[in-house]
Each structure stands twice: as structure tokens, then as C-alpha cells.
Write a protein that holds these residues in place. Structure first.
Motif, PDB file in Angstrom:
ATOM      1  N   ALA A   1     -71.855 -82.925  64.298  1.00  0.00           N
ATOM      2  CA  ALA A   1     -73.467 -83.563  64.539  1.00  0.00           C
ATOM      3  C   ALA A   1     -73.075 -84.850  63.794  1.00  0.00           C
ATOM      4  CB  ALA A   1     -74.394 -82.531  63.638  1.00  0.00           C
ATOM      5  N   GLY A   2     -73.943 -85.711  64.160  1.00  0.00           N
ATOM      6  CA  GLY A   2     -74.240 -87.013  63.782  1.00  0.00           C
ATOM      7  C   GLY A   2     -75.477 -87.622  63.579  1.00  0.00           C
ATOM      8  N   ILE A   3     -75.921 -88.184  62.741  1.00  0.00           N
ATOM      9  CA  ILE A   3     -77.457 -88.721  62.954  1.00  0.00           C
ATOM     10  C   ILE A   3     -77.422 -89.985  63.194  1.00  0.00           C
ATOM     11  CG2 ILE A   3     -79.366 -88.793  61.220  1.00  0.00           C
ATOM     12  CD1 ILE A   3     -78.326 -86.055  60.771  1.00  0.00           C
TER      13      ILE A   3
ATOM     14  N   TRP B   1     -76.376 -80.185  58.530  1.00  0.00           N
ATOM     15  CA  TRP B   1     -76.231 -81.739  58.688  1.00  0.00           C
ATOM     16  C   TRP B   1     -77.772 -82.264  59.345  1.00  0.00           C
ATOM     17  CZ3 TRP B   1     -74.451 -85.300  55.832  1.00  0.00           C
ATOM     18  CH2 TRP B   1     -74.162 -86.682  56.263  1.00  0.00           C
ATOM     19  N   LYS B   2     -78.037 -81.550  60.368  1.00  0.00           N
ATOM     20  CA  LYS B   2     -79.179 -81.966  61.250  1.00  0.00           C
ATOM     21  C   LYS B   2     -80.373 -81.895  60.293  1.00  0.00           C
ATOM     22  CE  LYS B   2     -77.912 -83.173  65.306  1.00  0.00           C
ATOM     23  NZ  LYS B   2     -78.090 -84.461  65.961  1.00  0.00           N
ATOM     24  N   ALA B   3     -80.449 -80.926  59.498  1.00  0.00           N
ATOM     25  CA  ALA B   3     -81.462 -80.499  58.439  1.00  0.00           C
ATOM     26  C   ALA B   3     -81.645 -81.942  57.750  1.00  0.00           C
ATOM     27  CB  ALA B   3     -81.448 -79.413  57.952  1.00  0.00           C
ATOM     28  N   GLU B   4     -80.575 -82.729  57.525  1.00  0.00           N
ATOM     29  CA  GLU B   4     -80.788 -83.859  56.614  1.00  0.00           C
ATOM     30  C   GLU B   4     -81.546 -85.070  57.161  1.00  0.00           C
ATOM     31  OE1 GLU B   4     -80.534 -83.690  53.102  1.00  0.00           O
ATOM     32  OE2 GLU B   4     -80.282 -81.501  53.659  1.00  0.00           O
ATOM     33  N   THR B   5     -81.621 -84.940  58.659  1.00  0.00           N
ATOM     34  CA  THR B   5     -82.037 -86.008  59.378  1.00  0.00           C
ATOM     35  C   THR B   5     -83.102 -87.034  58.971  1.00  0.00           C
ATOM     36  OG1 THR B   5     -81.492 -84.966  61.594  1.00  0.00           O
ATOM     37  CG2 THR B   5     -82.828 -86.905  61.733  1.00  0.00           C
ATOM     38  N   GLN B   6     -84.018 -86.463  58.318  1.00  0.00           N
ATOM     39  CA  GLN B   6     -85.119 -87.281  57.767  1.00  0.00           C
ATOM     40  C   GLN B   6     -84.797 -87.961  56.585  1.00  0.00           C
ATOM     41  OE1 GLN B   6     -88.988 -85.034  57.530  1.00  0.00           O
ATOM     42  NE2 GLN B   6     -90.100 -87.017  57.938  1.00  0.00           N
ATOM     43  N   ALA B   7     -83.990 -87.168  55.661  1.00  0.00           N
ATOM     44  CA  ALA B   7     -83.801 -87.922  54.381  1.00  0.00           C
ATOM     45  C   ALA B   7     -82.530 -88.870  54.616  1.00  0.00           C
ATOM     46  CB  ALA B   7     -83.052 -86.685  53.630  1.00  0.00           C
TER      47      ALA B   7
ATOM     48  N   ASN C   1     -76.199-105.669  65.744  1.00  0.00           N
ATOM     49  CA  ASN C   1     -76.644-104.324  66.152  1.00  0.00           C
ATOM     50  C   ASN C   1     -75.778-103.295  65.931  1.00  0.00           C
ATOM     51  OD1 ASN C   1     -77.531-102.727  69.562  1.00  0.00           O
ATOM     52  ND2 ASN C   1     -78.011-101.966  67.435  1.00  0.00           N
ATOM     53  N   LEU C   2     -75.877-102.207  65.057  1.00  0.00           N
ATOM     54  CA  LEU C   2     -74.781-101.234  64.805  1.00  0.00           C
ATOM     55  C   LEU C   2     -75.448 -99.864  65.299  1.00  0.00           C
ATOM     56  CD1 LEU C   2     -73.249-101.966  61.568  1.00  0.00           C
ATOM     57  CD2 LEU C   2     -72.507-102.532  63.701  1.00  0.00           C
ATOM     58  N   HIS C   3     -74.598 -99.080  65.930  1.00  0.00           N
ATOM     59  CA  HIS C   3     -74.910 -97.690  66.065  1.00  0.00           C
ATOM     60  C   HIS C   3     -74.492 -97.027  64.720  1.00  0.00           C
ATOM     61  CE1 HIS C   3     -76.744 -98.684  69.683  1.00  0.00           C
ATOM     62  NE2 HIS C   3     -75.866 -99.129  70.212  1.00  0.00           N
ATOM     63  N   TYR C   4     -75.447 -96.953  63.651  1.00  0.00           N
ATOM     64  CA  TYR C   4     -74.783 -96.313  62.390  1.00  0.00           C
ATOM     65  C   TYR C   4     -75.012 -94.855  62.297  1.00  0.00           C
ATOM     66  CZ  TYR C   4     -73.976 -95.999  57.600  1.00  0.00           C
ATOM     67  OH  TYR C   4     -73.288 -95.584  56.083  1.00  0.00           O
ATOM     68  N   ASN C   5     -73.731 -94.167  62.678  1.00  0.00           N
ATOM     69  CA  ASN C   5     -73.922 -92.647  62.872  1.00  0.00           C
ATOM     70  C   ASN C   5     -73.135 -91.803  62.125  1.00  0.00           C
ATOM     71  OD1 ASN C   5     -75.337 -93.518  65.086  1.00  0.00           O
ATOM     72  ND2 ASN C   5     -73.782 -93.205  66.645  1.00  0.00           N
ATOM     73  N   PRO C   6     -73.646 -91.826  60.883  1.00  0.00           N
ATOM     74  CA  PRO C   6     -72.858 -91.019  59.687  1.00  0.00           C
ATOM     75  C   PRO C   6     -72.631 -89.512  60.197  1.00  0.00           C
ATOM     76  CG  PRO C   6     -75.131 -91.279  59.058  1.00  0.00           C
ATOM     77  CD  PRO C   6     -74.900 -91.981  60.313  1.00  0.00           C
ATOM     78  N   ILE C   7     -71.584 -89.066  60.402  1.00  0.00           N
ATOM     79  CA  ILE C   7     -70.932 -87.694  60.915  1.00  0.00           C
ATOM     80  C   ILE C   7     -70.989 -86.620  59.619  1.00  0.00           C
ATOM     81  CG2 ILE C   7     -69.376 -86.220  62.346  1.00  0.00           C
ATOM     82  CD1 ILE C   7     -68.862 -88.611  63.895  1.00  0.00           C
ATOM     83  N   ARG C   8     -71.289 -85.357  59.932  1.00  0.00           N
ATOM     84  CA  ARG C   8     -71.280 -84.740  58.987  1.00  0.00           C
ATOM     85  C   ARG C   8     -69.712 -84.388  58.136  1.00  0.00           C
ATOM     86  NH1 ARG C   8     -68.083 -80.541  60.570  1.00  0.00           N
ATOM     87  NH2 ARG C   8     -68.520 -79.755  62.771  1.00  0.00           N
ATOM     88  N   PRO C   9     -69.684 -84.161  56.747  1.00  0.00           N
ATOM     89  CA  PRO C   9     -68.436 -83.771  56.341  1.00  0.00           C
ATOM     90  C   PRO C   9     -67.964 -82.420  56.851  1.00  0.00           C
ATOM     91  CG  PRO C   9     -70.434 -83.922  54.535  1.00  0.00           C
ATOM     92  CD  PRO C   9     -70.944 -83.996  55.736  1.00  0.00           C
ATOM     93  N   GLU C  10     -66.664 -82.638  56.883  1.00  0.00           N
ATOM     94  CA  GLU C  10     -66.097 -81.607  57.876  1.00  0.00           C
ATOM     95  C   GLU C  10     -66.254 -80.170  57.500  1.00  0.00           C
ATOM     96  OE1 GLU C  10     -61.998 -82.276  59.179  1.00  0.00           O
ATOM     97  OE2 GLU C  10     -61.917 -84.226  58.259  1.00  0.00           O
ATOM     98  N   ASP C  11     -66.704 -79.964  56.192  1.00  0.00           N
ATOM     99  CA  ASP C  11     -66.644 -78.588  55.870  1.00  0.00           C
ATOM    100  C   ASP C  11     -68.275 -78.139  55.894  1.00  0.00           C
ATOM    101  OD1 ASP C  11     -67.627 -80.400  53.725  1.00  0.00           O
ATOM    102  OD2 ASP C  11     -66.635 -79.136  52.248  1.00  0.00           O
TER     103      ASP C  11
END
Lengths: 481, 481
Positions: free
Chosen positions: B354-356, B413-419, B397-407
Motif C-alpha cells: 500500500a502507498g499513500i 498503513w492505509k489507516a495512517e492516510t489522514q495523518a 509536480n511530484l507523485h509523492y507516494n510513501p509505501i508502507r514499511p516492508e513489515d
């Protein structure tokens, strides 16, 4: 009666207590009351627009502009925003009657920031266009807006009128050169929209509303402008084309062969050259061809590449018969001589006798049709008139300026202005063109625009004006009656 | 509760007599009522936006669109305009509750006119973007708007969202590609603004109001688009740069050396390549360098010239140390392989976990600062997250998409979207950037935009909305709450 000298309907002089508050808001350095000091702000440099005001305010900051607008909004005193006062449509001068104040942005002349790696520069509204160009050059960048008044006009006015000029073909109008704006609204709020972004879809693009609005929707106090790489290699050519149609085909060929490097593409009738020779002694380098194109290409270098590519493209044009002759100047000096024939046209036509000026546009592809129809319509009524036609054909923009027949007086020809305007503008409207391609509406074209524009568009414009300036204090009696 | 499924506040179902009048206005071919036929219009292809309507109207003419709007305006029934339904922000789907109707422009899909010598084309809102591109090519012209959804999205939606894509650096956003519009207003009037002029200062430029307004101010039914010469010579390079800062310097060098021929300039973090190799087997052509640039230059030809000029420019970059390595593909096939690494990033990142997603912009010069600050801020809270950063650096213009840590799990990770949104967007706001550079506001960024935007700008936007759509029937609950 001179129809350029009239008061706003129902106008009353600005009350003394309002004047006192306005003076207090900007301090002594921000006020001009002396008639001699005020005088240059009241009159247009051309065409006789003139008005009266009790004072000219010269704020030096955005906060002062906002304070002025708040006082005027409360007191319902109309404001005429003014920057370089070089406009051609009576949009920047007050009306007669002393019911308005002039707000000059000339003291707001700071360059706030230059960001070469973002190709952007933030300047206040009162910075002279040439200063913007020079500052860009100092950072090895180009600010491409360029027009005859560039040594005098100021950027706020350029943006408020969406100025055009000689490089629109490549770089677009003033509107296309803006990334962000700072605006004082008709309510006296300050909107800081000085973003320097290439992409921003976070809501309505509000800057678009104020650009080209001629100071009737808000007062532009600063802008973030786009800069470009500075071309280092140029080539110019004067090309004889067998017809106006061929001139347009030559444009397509040049664009296909040379892409965005085609910076200027000016179509000129032979008469322009003949008159330039007669009145100012400019030598005509290719007598005998009715239509010519003066074009310029600019590239990043190395030097000489553009000339080589231009020669190849013109070779193809000659082969295909859409050009019959071409002059490529061997030196910068010769190139400038060619350009001078174009740049001196205003002076040349002045000397040749009264002309009725038009600043029209049609689709590029229909320029030949427009010229043929307009010439025929005028010749039917005014045999012997001289169609001294020239303009930015690459943008579909012609300065279609019929000059009086040689045996007419200037006064007699000038008396036909309205009749000739009507013939030309009706044709433009029929061809879905514009009766004011780059100079704007102001007072000069206000009624003609209202006559010719789609009523739905007029009502959209009125709705926008009512939303942004419900009290009607910003430059009233301009653009919209 | 899914926060994407909710009704409009205070909404009531559309009254049956209104539905009957709407059906009569378009005839049987213009109505879809069958749930299976309606279904695709109710849901976004991504991210779960979904709604309900009693019917979908599919007018085939501008007059029919106007008739629909007049009925809805009278009955105060909200309209959701829809064209290709490929948006990413919930702007094109109705709300729950059945209080709205969807107005699909898909049947308005005629190409009305192509004028190659004017470099313009007039198309209806429902024409698919790729069809526009193909029609332009058939006339040996380029329509440069190009984005992933081009086979499905329709031009009306592209213009209403001011779409971006991969060639903005050279040709601008969708807004810059429009000469004229036909719009049905919120009052059900038809505004024929289909002028095909390069220059037109006759009054306010009303088309600017409707472009990028996401269907909230009027319904775009047709547009006159700008065409360009078709480049015939291309070159691509993948360049290793020693830092993000060097990447931006490389951009300046490329623009100075190659002018407008720089069509695309994409900055990509090494992680994008590593993940592309792991998840989709794309070979990494230059492992070991943290930052790379994928760039493309296009020129009028003859073939080979661009590659030659590009090599020279990259030689200079290597010499100056702002590039450390460069791969110039020897064949079209190899060039396409490089582009596929870029184009497959959405898929690659999906497979990697998952990426935000963020679609932000900052001044081009501040990209390195943004990346450093955003990475640091996120790493402080989420050690081990993967900064799979890439985007149109040439446009800031960046698509800045942090992806979850592997573990981490995708769900955690999705639950952190708003934060995470908040950390990223606050930084963007601090840097005077945009939280939605090209995707628009819709419902996804509506509240976040209101939180971060200057209140003066918000009030200008509300004034504009109230002026154009006082009854609030056009796409309510989108863009402005």
C-alpha cells in the motif's frame, strides 16, 4: 463635442472628508494634488482621452492600496487604477467631472524575487516592462513580453490588459506568462496568490479572472512571472510570397520545419514598404511583390544554426512556390534595418495621411479572406483608399489601417471613422473574430463590443463584474458600460 | 462507515414529475434507467467513490443539454456532469441518496471542424482524448495532451479538470490548449464561445472561468482546441544525477541547451527502479545511483538531430558533474522499455504494498528541499517507509507516494492516510505549493483545500460560484463544500 470628454453618468465630486481620509492613508509622499503633477495622469498619450480628478494617489505598498480601496468602497468613490498610462483605448484615464481618483501603481516598483531554477520572478505592478526584461537577462533568462511601449509601460498594466506584442506566436499573450498574482479586491482585501507553480488544480484559477480585466474586477499589485531560456542564435528573413494565401501556407511550413523557434511572423502589404520609402527613406529591399513576410527564428545556439535551418526551410518554400524571393540579411545591422520598416509603420502611416486604426483578429487560416473582403467592401465605398495592411499574421492579428485616398483631407477621412469601423467590425464579427485582439476594450471599443457580442456572453461578463465588484467602484465606465 | 458514501446534506429524491419532464426532453435514446446500464456511471474506477441516481441522461446535442439544465434549474435538482468517468477525486460520481441526476456527455462525440492552417480543431465534450489525438495526426498535427487514461477519458472532462499529463513542461496544461468553449450555463443558456483566435481582448476571457471548474460553474459541451506541428525526431535518455539538486540543475541546462524541445523531464528515486525490477521484472539499467532523470526531447527533424544535440548537452552535464552517467537507448524499442519503467509505476507500487498517494507541486527549484523535508518528517514517525518518489519534475509536480514499511500490513498503513496526508500537505502549504497539482479537488481534497487555502481566495471562489450557479445545481458538494 469631443466624444472622449464626458463625466460618468450621475457622478458627483469626491467629498472633501473622503479626500482627507485618503490622504491620511498614504501620507504626503503618496499624494499628488498639484495640477502640474496630476496632469500627466489625466491624459492619454494618443487619441485625446482626458479626464479630471481631485488627486492622484501613489501608494507604495499593497497594504496602502488596500487601505485606499476600503475607504473608496465605503464612500462609493470610483477608482481608476493606472500603471504606465500607455494604453490605447481610454481605459486608464479618468472621466471628466472629478468624481473619481486615480490610483497610480508607479511607486510599487520593487522586484521581490528572482528564482532562476524555477524560471520565475516576482515583481510589483509598477515595475517598467523593460526593467523586467533586463532583470531576467541579468539572470540569463528571457521575459518574452515585448512591445513598442516597453520602456514606459508597467507590468501591472500589461497584465491587466493581457498585452500582446511581437512574440505572442511563440510565447503567448501576457496571460500565458503569469504563474501567480497578488490582488487587492474591490472590498479592499489582499489576496496573496503569488504562487510560482507550473501546475495547480486546487480550486478555481482565480488569477485568470483578474488578468485582462482592465482593472475593473480587482487591482493587481504584484505578479509572479514565467521566465524562459534566453535564445542565443537568431535569424531573420524577408520573404516575398505570391499571395496572402501563400503567406499563410508559408507559416505552416515554417512551423512544421522549425517548431517553436518561429518567434515572429509578420505579414505586410507592399504599400507599407512603398510608404516607408516615401515618408522615411527606408529602402524597399524587394520592390514589386504585393505581399511579404518578415519572420524571425530564435534558437539556443550554437550561432549560425538558425540561419542554416531557415535557409533550408525557405529553399523548400521557394521550390513549392509559396515563396518567390527571400532576403536573408548578412549582418545584425541589416536585420535591424528590415525590422525598422515594420516597427516604424505607425510613424510611416501617420506621415502618409490619416489612417483609421483597427486591431482585429480572425482565425489565421482566414486572414486572406478577411483582407480580400475588407478591401473590397471599403473600395466600394471609398475608391482610392490605401490598404496599408500589416500585422502579426502568426496570431491572426492584423492592424488593418486603411489610409485616406491621396486626394482626401485628413479631416474628411477621420469623419468616416465610425462608418469604416462598422464595415470592418461587422466583417470581423461575421468571421467570428475579435474587434480588439490585443489593445483591449477600455472606452474606445466598449459600445462596439456590446453591439457585436453574443448577449449570453455579455450577461456572463456582467455577472462576473457584479460578483467581484458589486458596488461598481473599480474603473467604472470601462469595458462594460 | 466508508467516508466516501454519503448523501448531499438535506437531499431529497428527485420528484417523479421532474424525471418525466427530463425523459421527455431527450427522448428514449437519451435516457438510461436500467440499473445495469446506470451502474458504470455511479462508481469511480478507483478508490471507492459511489453514488445513486434515478436515471442517467445522455443528451446528443447542446440544445438537449440546455433543456435538461433548464428543467433541473427550475426544480432545483442537482446535476452531476460526467464524460469519461476516469477522474481520481470523486468529482464525477453522484452522492448517495438518489437526489441528483448524472448528465453524461458521451453521446456528444462529434468532431465538428478541423482547420489545419489555423492549427485548431473543434470537438464536442464527449470525444475520447485518443480520438482527438488521432484526428490531429490525420491532419499532420499534434494535440499534445497525453495521459494514462487517454483511451477512455473524454475531452470535456479533461478540460473541466484542467488535465496535466506527461507533456505539460512543453505544451502546458489542458487550459493552455483551448482557444474557445461552448458552455451551457447553470441557467440553461447556451454560450457559444467557440472562437478559434490566438488573440482576443474583447472583454473578460470567460472560458477561463469554466476550464478547470470541475463542472461546478457550467457544463462544457464543445471546445476549440489548439494543434501543434508534429515532431518527427525524438531522443530519450536516462541520466544518473548525484542528487535531487543536480537533477534540477540538469533541467536548467537542458532547457538552455535545447529550448522548447524538452518535452518530458521525470525525476525518479532509485526505489522506483528497484521495485520495478522486483515486482515486474523490469531491468534496472543503472543500479547504484539514488536519483535518475528520464527525459525526452522532440524536434521537427530531420531524424537523428535530436539525439546528436542531446548527446552534446549531456556531455556538458557530465563535465559539470551534474550528471554521473547516461543511457541513450539505441532503438525505439529500448526507449520504450525505459518509459515503461516510468509508466508502470502505479502498478509497481500497487504490487509493492500500500502507498499513500499525493499529487503535489512546489516551485521546481524547491523540489529537493521538499523531498528532503517530507522524507525526514515521515521517517521520524514511520521508520522504514519507502519513499517511492517520482514525478514531472519539470513542472514541480511530484507523485509523492510513501509505501508502507516492508513489515507493516497494507491495512495498517492505509489507516495512517489522514495523518500522512496532513504531514505532507502541511509541508506543501508551508512551501506555497499545491496539494492537488493535476488531479483536481472533487470530494477527495475538498476539505483539505478549505483547511489550507487563504480565506480571501476561498471567498473569491465562493463569490464566483454564487455568481455563475446561484441555485447550486451544478455538481454540488464537489470542489467547494
Amino acid at each position: 463635442m469631443d466624444d472622449r470628454l464626458y463625466p460618468l453618468p450621475g457622478a458627483a465630486p469626491v467629498p472633501p472628508e473622503v479626500l482627507a481620509r485618503l490622504k491620511a492613508a498614504v501620507g504626503p509622499r503618496g499624494v499628488a494634488e498639484d495640477p502640474a503633477e496630476i496632469a500627466p495622469h489625466l491624459v492619454a498619450w494618443r487619441d485625446g482621452w482626458r479626464g479630471e480628478v481631485p488627486l492622484v494617489l501613489r501608494p507604495e505598498s499593497t497594504a496602502e492600496v488596500a487601505a485606499i480601496v476600503r475607504i473608496c468602497a465605503e464612500a462609493r468613490v470610483p477608482i481608476v487604477p493606472q500603471s504606465g498610462n500607455t494604453g490605447l483605448t481610454g481605459g486608464g484615464q479618468p472621466h471628466m467631472g472629478g468624481s473619481e481618483i486615480v490610483l497610480s501603481l508607479a511607486r510599487m516598483n520593487r522586484i521581490r524575487e528572482v528564482d532562476p531554477l524555477n524560471d520565475s520572478m516576482t515583481v510589483e505592478a509598477g515595475v517598467i516592462l523593460q526593467t523586467v526584461q533586463e532583470e531576467a537577462a541579468r539572470h540569463d533568462r528571457l521575459f518574452p513580453l515585448s512591445l513598442a511601449a516597453e520602456g514606459t509601460c508597467r507590468i501591472g498594466g500589461n497584465l491587466s490588459t493581457n498585452a500582446g506584442g511581437v512574440q505572442v506566436l511563440r510565447y503567448g499573450n501576457a496571460r500565458a506568462l503569469v504563474l501567480g498574482l497578488e490582488v487587492v479586491t474591490a472590498q479592499g482585501e489582499i489576496w496573496d496568490g503569488l504562487r510560482s507553480l507550473r501546475k495547480d488544480n486546487a480550486g478555481y484559477d482565480m488569477k485568470q479572472v483578474f488578468l485582462g480585466a482592465e482593472g475593473t474586477l480587482g487591482i493587481i499589485t504584484a505578479a509572479t512571472l514565467k521566465l524562459f531560456p534566453r535564445p542565443r542564435d537568431s535569424a531573420v528573413a524577408l520573404v516575398a510570397v505570391p499571395s496572402a494565401e501563400a503567406g499563410i501556407e508559408l507559416l505552416a511550413l515554417m512551423k512544421a520545419a522549425m517548431g517553436e523557434t518561429v518567434t515572429a511572423f509578420e505579414l505586410m502589404h507592399e504599400i507599407c514598404f512603398t510608404l516607408a520609402a516615401q515618408t522615411m527613406g527606408h529602402e524597399d529591399p524587394m520592390p514589386g511583390s504585393e505581399w511579404r513576410v518578415l519572420l524571425q527564428v530564435d534558437g539556443p545556439g550554437p550561432q549560425g544554426k538558425m540561419a542554416e535551418a531557415l535557409e533550408a526551410a525557405l529553399g523548400e518554400a521557394l521550390e513549392r512556390g509559396i515563396a518567390t524571393d527571400a532576403v536573408l540579411p548578412a549582418s545584425l545591422d541589416q536585420a535591424q534595418k528590415l525590422w525598422r520598416i515594420r516597427e516604424d509603420q505607425a510613424e510611416v502611416q501617420q506621415r502618409a495621411g490619416a489612417g483609421i486604426k483597427h486591431d482585429i483578429s480572425v482565425p489565421v487560416s482566414r486572414i486572406p479572406e478577411f483582407v480580400a473582403k475588407a478591401d473590397a467592401a471599403l473600395a466600394a465605398v471609398y475608391p482610392g483608399f490605401r490598404p496599408c495592411t500589416f500585422g502579426h499574421a502568426g496570431d491572426g492579428n492584423l492592424h488593418y489601417n486603411p489610409i485616406r485616398p491621396e486626394d482626401w483631407t485628413d479631416a474628411a477621412w477621420k469623419a468616416e471613422t465610425q462608418a469604416i469601423n462598422r464595415i470592418v467590425h461587422d466583417l470581423v464579427a461575421e468571421m467570428n473574430g475579435s474587434i480588439t485582439a490585443e489593445h483591449g476594450v477600455g472606452r474606445l471599443r466598449m459600445h462596439e463590443m456590446a453591439r457585436l457580442k453574443d448577449p449570453v456572453e455579455m450577461s456572463l461578463m456582467r455577472r462576473l463584474k457584479a460578483a467581484m465588484d458589486p458596488a461598481g467602484i473599480l474603473n467604472p465606465g470601462k469595458l462594460l458600460a
